[in-house]
Scaffold this motif. Structure first.
Motif, PDB file in Angstrom:
ATOM      1  N   ARG A  37       0.810  -1.224   0.000  1.00  0.00           N
ATOM      2  CA  ARG A  37       0.000   0.000   0.000  1.00  0.00           C
ATOM      3  C   ARG A  37       0.845   1.277   0.000  1.00  0.00           C
ATOM      4  O   ARG A  37       0.303   2.377   0.004  1.00  0.00           O
ATOM      5  N   GLU A  39       2.739   4.342  -1.251  1.00  0.00           N
ATOM      6  CA  GLU A  39       2.609   5.157  -2.458  1.00  0.00           C
ATOM      7  C   GLU A  39       3.800   6.093  -2.557  1.00  0.00           C
ATOM      8  O   GLU A  39       4.441   6.414  -1.551  1.00  0.00           O
ATOM      9  N   SER A  80       5.121  -1.475  -4.930  1.00  0.00           N
ATOM     10  CA  SER A  80       4.499  -1.579  -6.251  1.00  0.00           C
ATOM     11  C   SER A  80       5.451  -1.065  -7.328  1.00  0.00           C
ATOM     12  O   SER A  80       6.380  -0.307  -7.040  1.00  0.00           O
TER      13      SER A  80
END
Length: 129
Positions: A37, A39, A80
């Motif tokens: 999660r 960012e 990510s």
């Protein structure tokens, strides 16, 4: 600017992080642990409310670049692909542009360093743990 990047991998608990945070180095460290999660804005900074007013609060990447510290990104493999894409220009020595803070531009301090850690070198875990 010369690029001073370091990638450290090894089994859990082998001392990757403590080696980088070694007090004898006398080098300030901003530490972030990667997760699904996370960012890019968590690294750069975000708007917040202080004393009833909106203010921008710099994140660990912006602070490390400003003050010549190490940004230690643990478990980089758990982040990510957007994080890696966001870091590309910074890791190439480019300026950090923060549109959310009125177009602020942060040049990398000559002592800014980036270190990434993870538990495997993309070969899987051979320990059986």
């Amino acid at each position: 600017m010369s690029k001073e990047l370091l990638y450290v991998f090894g089994t859990t608990g082998c001392g990757k992080t403590s080696c980088i945070k070694q007090p004898r180095l006398n080098y300030p460290v901003f530490e972030v642990t990667g997760h699904g999660r996370l960012e890019f804005a968590d690294l750069v900074g975000h708007l917040t409310i202080k004393d009833g007013n909106m203010a921008f609060e710099h994140g660990p990447l912006a602070l490390a670049m400003q003050y010549g510290a190490i940004l230690l990104l643990n478990e980089i493999d758990l982040t990510s692909p957007e994080i890696a894409a966001g870091l590309n220009s910074v890791l190439d020595g480019s300026l950090l542009y923060i549109a959310e803070n009125g177009g602020e531009i942060i040049p990398p301090h000559p002592m800014f360093r980036f270190v990434a850690t993870k538990n495997t070198n993309d070969g899987g875990d051979n320990t059986g743990l």
